[in-house]
Design an enzyme around this catalytic site. Structure first.
Site, PDB file in Angstrom:
ATOM      1  N   CYS A  88      -0.428   0.803   5.142  1.00  0.00           N
ATOM      2  CA  CYS A  88      -1.183   0.472   3.636  1.00  0.00           C
ATOM      3  C   CYS A  88      -2.863   0.313   4.276  1.00  0.00           C
ATOM      4  CB  CYS A  88      -0.296  -0.396   3.656  1.00  0.00           C
ATOM      5  SG  CYS A  88       1.199  -1.149   2.707  1.00  0.00           S
ATOM      6  N   GLN A 125       9.665  -5.009   4.846  1.00  0.00           N
ATOM      7  CA  GLN A 125       8.630  -5.751   4.248  1.00  0.00           C
ATOM      8  C   GLN A 125       9.492  -6.645   3.944  1.00  0.00           C
ATOM      9  OE1 GLN A 125       6.902  -3.329   1.181  1.00  0.00           O
ATOM     10  NE2 GLN A 125       8.596  -2.061   0.897  1.00  0.00           N
ATOM     11  N   ARG A 172      -0.968  -7.105 -16.586  1.00  0.00           N
ATOM     12  CA  ARG A 172      -0.508  -7.581 -17.817  1.00  0.00           C
ATOM     13  C   ARG A 172       0.090  -9.376 -18.129  1.00  0.00           C
ATOM     14  NH1 ARG A 172       2.994  -5.952 -13.812  1.00  0.00           N
ATOM     15  NH2 ARG A 172       4.932  -7.692 -13.253  1.00  0.00           N
ATOM     16  N   SER A 206       1.363 -11.940 -17.848  1.00  0.00           N
ATOM     17  CA  SER A 206       2.873 -12.440 -18.020  1.00  0.00           C
ATOM     18  C   SER A 206       2.936 -14.437 -18.320  1.00  0.00           C
ATOM     19  CB  SER A 206       3.516 -12.242 -16.338  1.00  0.00           C
ATOM     20  OG  SER A 206       4.909 -12.114 -16.591  1.00  0.00           O
ATOM     21  N   SER A 258       3.329  -6.473  -4.649  1.00  0.00           N
ATOM     22  CA  SER A 258       2.273  -5.594  -5.402  1.00  0.00           C
ATOM     23  C   SER A 258       2.722  -4.384  -5.930  1.00  0.00           C
ATOM     24  CB  SER A 258       1.589  -4.667  -4.261  1.00  0.00           C
ATOM     25  OG  SER A 258       2.214  -5.019  -3.351  1.00  0.00           O
ATOM     26  N   HIS A 316      -1.050  -1.029  -5.557  1.00  0.00           N
ATOM     27  CA  HIS A 316      -1.086  -0.996  -3.839  1.00  0.00           C
ATOM     28  C   HIS A 316      -0.658   0.400  -4.582  1.00  0.00           C
ATOM     29  CE1 HIS A 316      -0.778  -0.911   0.328  1.00  0.00           C
ATOM     30  NE2 HIS A 316       0.181  -1.993   0.331  1.00  0.00           N
ATOM     31  N   CYS A 370      -2.508  -6.411   5.601  1.00  0.00           N
ATOM     32  CA  CYS A 370      -1.631  -5.992   6.536  1.00  0.00           C
ATOM     33  C   CYS A 370      -1.123  -4.445   6.190  1.00  0.00           C
ATOM     34  CB  CYS A 370      -0.321  -7.061   6.120  1.00  0.00           C
ATOM     35  SG  CYS A 370       0.051  -7.119   4.082  1.00  0.00           S
ATOM     36  N   GLY A 417       1.882  -1.453   7.481  1.00  0.00           N
ATOM     37  CA  GLY A 417       3.155  -1.013   8.712  1.00  0.00           C
ATOM     38  C   GLY A 417       2.720  -1.677  10.363  1.00  0.00           C
TER      39      GLY A 417
END
Length: 384
Positions: free
Chosen positions: A89, A157, A212, A214, A238, A339, A369, A371
Protein backbone atom coordinates in the site's frame (compact mmCIF):
# COMPACT_ATOMS: atom_id res chain seq x y z
CA UNK A 1 23.42 16.78 1.91
CA UNK A 2 21.51 18.15 -1.08
CA UNK A 3 17.84 19.05 -0.62
CA UNK A 4 14.89 17.55 -2.50
CA UNK A 5 11.97 19.79 -3.41
CA UNK A 6 8.37 19.22 -4.49
CA UNK A 7 7.42 21.47 -7.38
CA UNK A 8 4.03 19.99 -8.21
CA UNK A 9 1.64 17.24 -7.11
CA UNK A 10 -1.65 16.14 -8.56
CA UNK A 11 -3.97 13.20 -8.94
CA UNK A 12 -6.84 11.92 -10.98
CA UNK A 13 -10.32 11.92 -9.51
CA UNK A 14 -11.00 8.68 -7.67
CA UNK A 15 -13.41 6.34 -9.39
CA UNK A 16 -15.45 3.94 -7.29
CA UNK A 17 -15.37 0.21 -8.02
CA UNK A 18 -17.05 -0.36 -11.39
CA UNK A 19 -17.43 3.42 -11.64
CA UNK A 20 -16.30 6.17 -14.01
CA UNK A 21 -12.72 4.89 -14.47
CA UNK A 22 -13.52 1.16 -14.49
CA UNK A 23 -12.82 0.67 -18.18
CA UNK A 24 -9.73 2.90 -18.40
CA UNK A 25 -6.53 0.99 -19.15
CA UNK A 26 -3.90 1.30 -16.41
CA UNK A 27 -1.34 2.80 -18.78
CA UNK A 28 -3.81 5.48 -19.86
CA UNK A 29 -4.74 6.32 -16.28
CA UNK A 30 -1.06 6.62 -15.40
CA UNK A 31 -0.44 8.66 -18.56
CA UNK A 32 -3.18 11.06 -17.51
CA UNK A 33 -1.26 12.44 -14.52
CA UNK A 34 2.10 12.23 -16.28
CA UNK A 35 0.92 14.38 -19.17
CA UNK A 36 -0.63 16.92 -16.80
CA UNK A 37 2.56 17.25 -14.72
CA UNK A 38 4.76 17.72 -17.79
CA UNK A 39 2.41 20.25 -19.38
CA UNK A 40 2.07 22.28 -16.17
CA UNK A 41 5.79 22.69 -15.56
CA UNK A 42 8.54 24.35 -17.60
CA UNK A 43 10.81 21.33 -17.82
CA UNK A 44 11.36 19.78 -21.27
CA UNK A 45 10.04 16.24 -21.23
CA UNK A 46 13.35 14.83 -22.43
CA UNK A 47 15.08 16.31 -19.36
CA UNK A 48 13.24 14.07 -16.90
CA UNK A 49 15.72 11.62 -15.40
CA UNK A 50 13.27 8.89 -14.40
CA UNK A 51 9.66 7.96 -13.79
CA UNK A 52 9.09 5.92 -10.62
CA UNK A 53 5.61 4.51 -10.14
CA UNK A 54 4.09 2.41 -7.41
CA UNK A 55 1.70 -0.38 -8.31
CA UNK A 56 0.47 -3.52 -6.55
CA UNK A 57 -0.39 -6.77 -8.35
CA UNK A 58 1.32 -5.88 -11.60
CA UNK A 59 -0.55 -8.33 -13.80
CA UNK A 60 -2.81 -7.90 -16.81
CA UNK A 61 -3.08 -4.27 -17.84
CA UNK A 62 -0.73 -3.27 -15.02
CA UNK A 63 2.08 -5.62 -16.07
CA UNK A 64 5.22 -4.88 -18.04
CA UNK A 65 6.60 -1.94 -15.99
CA UNK A 66 3.54 0.30 -15.86
CA UNK A 67 5.70 3.36 -15.09
CA UNK A 68 7.49 3.11 -18.42
CA UNK A 69 4.31 2.14 -20.27
CA UNK A 70 2.38 5.08 -18.81
CA UNK A 71 5.13 7.53 -19.83
CA UNK A 72 5.07 6.22 -23.39
CA UNK A 73 1.25 6.15 -23.47
CA UNK A 74 1.36 9.84 -22.57
CA UNK A 75 3.31 10.47 -25.79
CA UNK A 76 6.51 11.38 -23.98
CA UNK A 77 10.09 11.01 -25.30
CA UNK A 78 11.44 7.48 -25.58
CA UNK A 79 14.74 8.46 -23.94
CA UNK A 80 13.21 8.71 -20.46
CA UNK A 81 13.11 5.43 -18.48
CA UNK A 82 10.62 4.23 -15.91
CA UNK A 83 10.56 1.73 -13.09
CA UNK A 84 7.70 0.18 -11.13
CA UNK A 85 7.99 -0.69 -7.44
CA UNK A 86 5.86 -2.60 -4.96
CA UNK A 87 5.93 -1.82 -1.26
CA UNK A 88 2.30 -2.86 -1.07
CA UNK A 89 0.00 0.00 0.00
CA UNK A 90 2.98 2.34 0.43
CA UNK A 91 4.29 1.83 -3.10
CA UNK A 92 3.93 5.37 -4.41
CA UNK A 93 5.01 6.91 -1.11
CA UNK A 94 8.15 4.80 -1.52
CA UNK A 95 8.38 6.11 -5.10
CA UNK A 96 8.57 9.63 -3.66
CA UNK A 97 11.24 8.44 -1.23
CA UNK A 98 13.33 6.90 -4.00
CA UNK A 99 12.99 10.12 -5.99
CA UNK A 100 14.10 12.19 -3.01
CA UNK A 101 17.05 9.86 -2.38
CA UNK A 102 18.18 10.16 -5.99
CA UNK A 103 18.09 13.96 -5.74
CA UNK A 104 19.77 14.02 -2.34
CA UNK A 105 22.56 11.79 -3.63
CA UNK A 106 23.22 14.19 -6.49
CA UNK A 107 22.71 11.51 -9.15
CA UNK A 108 19.47 12.86 -10.62
CA UNK A 109 17.72 16.23 -10.81
CA UNK A 110 14.18 15.75 -12.14
CA UNK A 111 12.05 12.75 -11.20
CA UNK A 112 8.36 12.05 -11.59
CA UNK A 113 7.16 9.83 -8.74
CA UNK A 114 3.64 8.49 -8.47
CA UNK A 115 1.44 5.48 -8.86
CA UNK A 116 -1.55 3.92 -10.52
CA UNK A 117 -4.09 1.24 -9.66
CA UNK A 118 -7.15 -0.03 -11.52
CA UNK A 119 -8.90 -2.10 -8.88
CA UNK A 120 -12.11 -2.46 -10.88
CA UNK A 121 -10.18 -4.57 -13.37
CA UNK A 122 -7.62 -6.12 -11.01
CA UNK A 123 -8.89 -6.50 -7.43
CA UNK A 124 -6.58 -6.57 -4.42
CA UNK A 125 -4.19 -9.54 -4.29
CA UNK A 126 -5.31 -10.91 -7.66
CA UNK A 127 -1.82 -12.20 -8.32
CA UNK A 128 -1.79 -14.37 -5.22
CA UNK A 129 -5.33 -15.35 -4.27
CA UNK A 130 -5.80 -18.05 -6.93
CA UNK A 131 -9.49 -18.36 -6.18
CA UNK A 132 -9.20 -18.06 -2.39
CA UNK A 133 -11.42 -15.66 -0.40
CA UNK A 134 -10.21 -12.06 -0.34
CA UNK A 135 -7.49 -11.39 2.21
CA UNK A 136 -7.30 -14.94 3.51
CA UNK A 137 -4.21 -16.38 1.88
CA UNK A 138 -0.56 -15.53 1.32
CA UNK A 139 1.88 -16.26 -1.50
CA UNK A 140 4.42 -17.63 0.98
CA UNK A 141 2.26 -19.84 3.23
CA UNK A 142 4.18 -22.94 2.18
CA UNK A 143 7.64 -21.43 2.71
CA UNK A 144 9.60 -23.62 5.12
CA UNK A 145 11.40 -20.61 6.54
CA UNK A 146 8.14 -18.71 7.06
CA UNK A 147 6.50 -21.72 8.66
CA UNK A 148 9.45 -22.20 11.00
CA UNK A 149 9.20 -18.59 12.15
CA UNK A 150 5.46 -17.84 12.12
CA UNK A 151 3.73 -21.20 11.82
CA UNK A 152 0.15 -21.02 10.62
CA UNK A 153 -0.60 -17.60 12.11
CA UNK A 154 -2.87 -15.77 9.66
CA UNK A 155 -1.44 -13.01 7.49
CA UNK A 156 -4.78 -11.38 6.99
CA UNK A 157 -5.71 -7.72 6.93
CA UNK A 158 -9.17 -8.33 8.42
CA UNK A 159 -7.74 -10.44 11.23
CA UNK A 160 -5.22 -7.67 11.91
CA UNK A 161 -7.86 -4.92 11.88
CA UNK A 162 -9.98 -6.86 14.38
CA UNK A 163 -6.96 -7.65 16.53
CA UNK A 164 -5.99 -3.98 16.65
CA UNK A 165 -9.53 -2.99 17.60
CA UNK A 166 -9.50 -5.52 20.43
CA UNK A 167 -6.07 -4.51 21.78
CA UNK A 168 -6.79 -0.77 21.78
CA UNK A 169 -10.35 -1.13 23.07
CA UNK A 170 -12.05 0.17 19.92
CA UNK A 171 -15.62 -1.01 19.42
CA UNK A 172 -17.48 -1.47 16.17
CA UNK A 173 -19.65 1.49 17.13
CA UNK A 174 -16.56 3.65 17.71
CA UNK A 175 -15.28 2.74 14.26
CA UNK A 176 -18.61 3.50 12.63
CA UNK A 177 -18.62 6.98 14.17
CA UNK A 178 -15.08 7.46 12.84
CA UNK A 179 -16.10 6.21 9.38
CA UNK A 180 -19.08 8.55 9.22
CA UNK A 181 -16.81 11.45 10.14
CA UNK A 182 -14.47 10.48 7.30
CA UNK A 183 -17.35 10.66 4.81
CA UNK A 184 -18.66 13.91 6.29
CA UNK A 185 -15.23 15.53 6.06
CA UNK A 186 -14.75 14.34 2.48
CA UNK A 187 -18.16 15.55 1.35
CA UNK A 188 -17.52 18.94 2.95
CA UNK A 189 -14.09 19.17 1.30
CA UNK A 190 -15.59 18.38 -2.10
CA UNK A 191 -18.44 20.86 -1.63
CA UNK A 192 -15.98 23.60 -0.63
CA UNK A 193 -13.70 22.90 -3.61
CA UNK A 194 -10.71 21.91 -1.48
CA UNK A 195 -9.64 19.24 -3.97
CA UNK A 196 -10.14 21.33 -7.11
CA UNK A 197 -6.48 22.38 -7.42
CA UNK A 198 -5.10 18.87 -6.93
CA UNK A 199 -7.48 16.87 -9.15
CA UNK A 200 -7.02 16.71 -12.92
CA UNK A 201 -10.41 15.76 -14.41
CA UNK A 202 -10.50 12.71 -16.66
CA UNK A 203 -12.72 13.91 -19.48
CA UNK A 204 -16.14 14.65 -18.00
CA UNK A 205 -15.25 12.89 -14.76
CA UNK A 206 -14.21 15.77 -12.55
CA UNK A 207 -14.25 14.74 -8.87
CA UNK A 208 -14.05 11.77 -6.50
CA UNK A 209 -17.16 9.60 -6.50
CA UNK A 210 -16.41 7.35 -3.52
CA UNK A 211 -17.60 9.54 -0.64
CA UNK A 212 -21.24 9.17 0.33
CA UNK A 213 -23.74 10.44 2.84
CA UNK A 214 -24.22 7.50 5.17
CA UNK A 215 -25.82 7.07 8.58
CA UNK A 216 -24.84 5.19 11.70
CA UNK A 217 -28.14 3.34 11.48
CA UNK A 218 -27.27 2.06 8.00
CA UNK A 219 -23.73 1.10 9.03
CA UNK A 220 -25.10 -0.89 11.96
CA UNK A 221 -27.05 -3.17 9.60
CA UNK A 222 -23.99 -4.34 7.65
CA UNK A 223 -22.72 -7.86 8.13
CA UNK A 224 -19.06 -8.35 9.07
CA UNK A 225 -16.67 -9.32 6.29
CA UNK A 226 -16.37 -12.63 8.15
CA UNK A 227 -18.07 -13.88 11.34
CA UNK A 228 -14.62 -14.32 12.88
CA UNK A 229 -14.10 -10.54 12.73
CA UNK A 230 -17.37 -9.12 14.07
CA UNK A 231 -16.28 -5.47 14.22
CA UNK A 232 -14.91 -5.28 10.67
CA UNK A 233 -17.46 -4.36 8.01
CA UNK A 234 -17.25 -2.62 4.66
CA UNK A 235 -18.29 0.60 6.38
CA UNK A 236 -15.14 0.78 8.53
CA UNK A 237 -12.78 -0.32 5.74
CA UNK A 238 -11.20 1.62 2.89
CA UNK A 239 -13.04 1.39 -0.39
CA UNK A 240 -11.56 -0.19 -3.51
CA UNK A 241 -11.24 2.24 -6.38
CA UNK A 242 -9.33 3.40 -9.47
CA UNK A 243 -6.90 6.35 -9.52
CA UNK A 244 -3.46 7.66 -10.40
CA UNK A 245 -1.22 10.26 -8.76
CA UNK A 246 2.09 12.04 -9.36
CA UNK A 247 4.60 14.20 -7.50
CA UNK A 248 7.38 16.14 -9.23
CA UNK A 249 10.60 16.00 -7.19
CA UNK A 250 13.60 18.12 -8.21
CA UNK A 251 17.01 19.30 -7.04
CA UNK A 252 18.08 22.83 -6.22
CA UNK A 253 20.05 22.86 -9.47
CA UNK A 254 16.85 22.07 -11.37
CA UNK A 255 15.00 24.86 -9.59
CA UNK A 256 17.57 27.34 -10.88
CA UNK A 257 17.96 25.79 -14.33
CA UNK A 258 14.24 25.87 -15.12
CA UNK A 259 13.29 28.88 -12.96
CA UNK A 260 10.92 26.79 -10.84
CA UNK A 261 9.22 27.77 -7.59
CA UNK A 262 9.33 25.00 -4.98
CA UNK A 263 6.13 24.36 -3.07
CA UNK A 264 7.65 22.13 -0.39
CA UNK A 265 10.91 20.70 0.85
CA UNK A 266 11.17 17.05 1.76
CA UNK A 267 12.23 17.32 5.40
CA UNK A 268 12.45 13.62 6.24
CA UNK A 269 11.95 10.16 4.73
CA UNK A 270 12.10 6.81 6.47
CA UNK A 271 10.50 3.38 6.55
CA UNK A 272 10.19 0.94 9.44
CA UNK A 273 8.49 -2.38 10.06
CA UNK A 274 6.61 -4.29 12.75
CA UNK A 275 5.23 -7.80 13.24
CA UNK A 276 3.76 -9.04 9.93
CA UNK A 277 1.03 -10.93 11.76
CA UNK A 278 -0.17 -7.69 13.31
CA UNK A 279 0.23 -6.45 9.73
CA UNK A 280 -1.16 -2.91 10.18
CA UNK A 281 0.51 -1.50 13.30
CA UNK A 282 3.79 -0.23 11.84
CA UNK A 283 2.71 3.45 11.50
CA UNK A 284 2.95 3.70 15.30
CA UNK A 285 6.65 2.82 15.73
CA UNK A 286 7.48 4.32 12.32
CA UNK A 287 6.13 7.71 13.39
CA UNK A 288 8.17 7.68 16.60
CA UNK A 289 11.28 6.66 14.66
CA UNK A 290 10.80 9.39 12.03
CA UNK A 291 10.31 12.17 14.55
CA UNK A 292 13.41 11.11 16.47
CA UNK A 293 15.50 10.98 13.29
CA UNK A 294 14.17 14.36 12.18
CA UNK A 295 14.72 15.95 15.59
CA UNK A 296 11.05 16.93 15.76
CA UNK A 297 8.03 16.45 17.99
CA UNK A 298 4.44 15.71 16.99
CA UNK A 299 3.59 19.20 18.26
CA UNK A 300 5.65 20.55 15.35
CA UNK A 301 3.37 18.85 12.82
CA UNK A 302 0.48 20.94 11.52
CA UNK A 303 -1.30 18.28 9.45
CA UNK A 304 -1.19 14.49 9.26
CA UNK A 305 -2.35 12.21 6.47
CA UNK A 306 -2.53 8.59 7.63
CA UNK A 307 -4.14 6.07 5.35
CA UNK A 308 -7.49 4.81 6.56
CA UNK A 309 -7.02 1.21 5.50
CA UNK A 310 -9.35 0.40 8.39
CA UNK A 311 -10.77 2.69 11.04
CA UNK A 312 -9.01 0.75 13.80
CA UNK A 313 -5.58 1.45 12.27
CA UNK A 314 -5.92 5.23 12.48
CA UNK A 315 -7.78 5.17 15.79
CA UNK A 316 -5.02 3.08 17.40
CA UNK A 317 -2.38 5.45 15.99
CA UNK A 318 -4.25 8.42 17.44
CA UNK A 319 -4.56 6.73 20.84
CA UNK A 320 -0.91 5.72 20.90
CA UNK A 321 0.54 9.05 19.73
CA UNK A 322 -1.95 11.42 21.32
CA UNK A 323 -2.05 13.52 18.14
CA UNK A 324 -5.03 15.81 17.54
CA UNK A 325 -7.69 14.16 15.38
CA UNK A 326 -8.84 17.64 14.33
CA UNK A 327 -5.55 17.97 12.40
CA UNK A 328 -5.60 14.42 11.02
CA UNK A 329 -7.15 13.55 7.64
CA UNK A 330 -9.03 16.83 7.82
CA UNK A 331 -10.55 16.35 4.35
CA UNK A 332 -11.55 12.73 4.95
CA UNK A 333 -9.55 9.59 4.44
CA UNK A 334 -9.52 6.37 2.48
CA UNK A 335 -12.73 5.09 4.08
CA UNK A 336 -14.49 7.86 2.17
CA UNK A 337 -12.02 8.77 -0.58
CA UNK A 338 -10.80 5.31 -1.51
CA UNK A 339 -7.53 3.42 -1.31
CA UNK A 340 -6.16 2.83 -4.83
CA UNK A 341 -3.28 0.74 -3.44
CA UNK A 342 -0.21 1.65 -5.53
CA UNK A 343 -1.46 5.21 -6.11
CA UNK A 344 -2.43 5.98 -2.51
CA UNK A 345 0.97 7.17 -1.27
CA UNK A 346 1.42 9.95 -3.82
CA UNK A 347 -2.32 10.66 -3.61
CA UNK A 348 -2.05 11.36 0.11
CA UNK A 349 1.11 13.39 -0.47
CA UNK A 350 -0.76 15.51 -3.01
CA UNK A 351 -3.60 16.14 -0.59
CA UNK A 352 -1.19 16.89 2.27
CA UNK A 353 0.67 19.50 0.22
CA UNK A 354 -2.51 21.24 -0.88
CA UNK A 355 -3.96 21.16 2.64
CA UNK A 356 -0.82 22.77 4.08
CA UNK A 357 -1.15 25.49 1.47
CA UNK A 358 -4.85 25.96 2.21
CA UNK A 359 -4.43 26.05 5.97
CA UNK A 360 -1.10 27.89 6.11
CA UNK A 361 0.56 25.06 8.04
CA UNK A 362 4.30 24.55 7.85
CA UNK A 363 4.98 20.85 8.47
CA UNK A 364 2.98 17.85 7.30
CA UNK A 365 3.51 14.19 8.11
CA UNK A 366 2.31 11.27 6.03
CA UNK A 367 2.27 7.59 6.99
CA UNK A 368 0.43 4.43 6.07
CA UNK A 369 0.27 0.76 6.98
CA UNK A 370 1.63 -1.61 4.35
CA UNK A 371 1.66 -5.32 3.65
CA UNK A 372 4.26 -7.28 5.57
CA UNK A 373 3.90 -5.02 8.61
CA UNK A 374 5.68 -1.99 7.12
CA UNK A 375 5.15 1.78 7.16
CA UNK A 376 6.70 4.72 5.35
CA UNK A 377 6.85 8.17 6.93
CA UNK A 378 7.41 11.39 5.02
CA UNK A 379 7.64 14.86 6.57
CA UNK A 380 7.41 17.83 4.24
CA UNK A 381 7.86 21.54 4.89
CA UNK A 382 5.65 23.96 2.99
CA UNK A 383 7.57 26.78 1.35
CA UNK A 384 6.31 30.19 0.39
Amino acid sequence: MAEAYIVDALRSPTGKRKGSLATVHGADLGAHVIKAIVERNAIPAEDYDDVIFGCVDTIGALAGDIARTSWLAAGMPMCVPGTTIDRQCGSSQQAVHFAAQAVMSGTQDVILAGGVQTMSAIPISSAMLAGQPLGFTTPFAESKGWQARFGDAPVNQFYAAQRIADKWGISREDMEVFAKESHDRALKAIAEGRFDREVVPYGDFKMDETARASTLEKMATLAPVDPAYPAITAAVSSSTCDASSAVLVVSEAALKRYNLTPRARIQHISVRADDPIWHLTAPIPATAYALKKAGMKLEDIDRVEINEAFASVVMAWLKETGYDYAKTNVNGGAIALGHPLGASGAKLMTTLLHELERSGGRYGLQTMCEGGGQANVTIIERLG
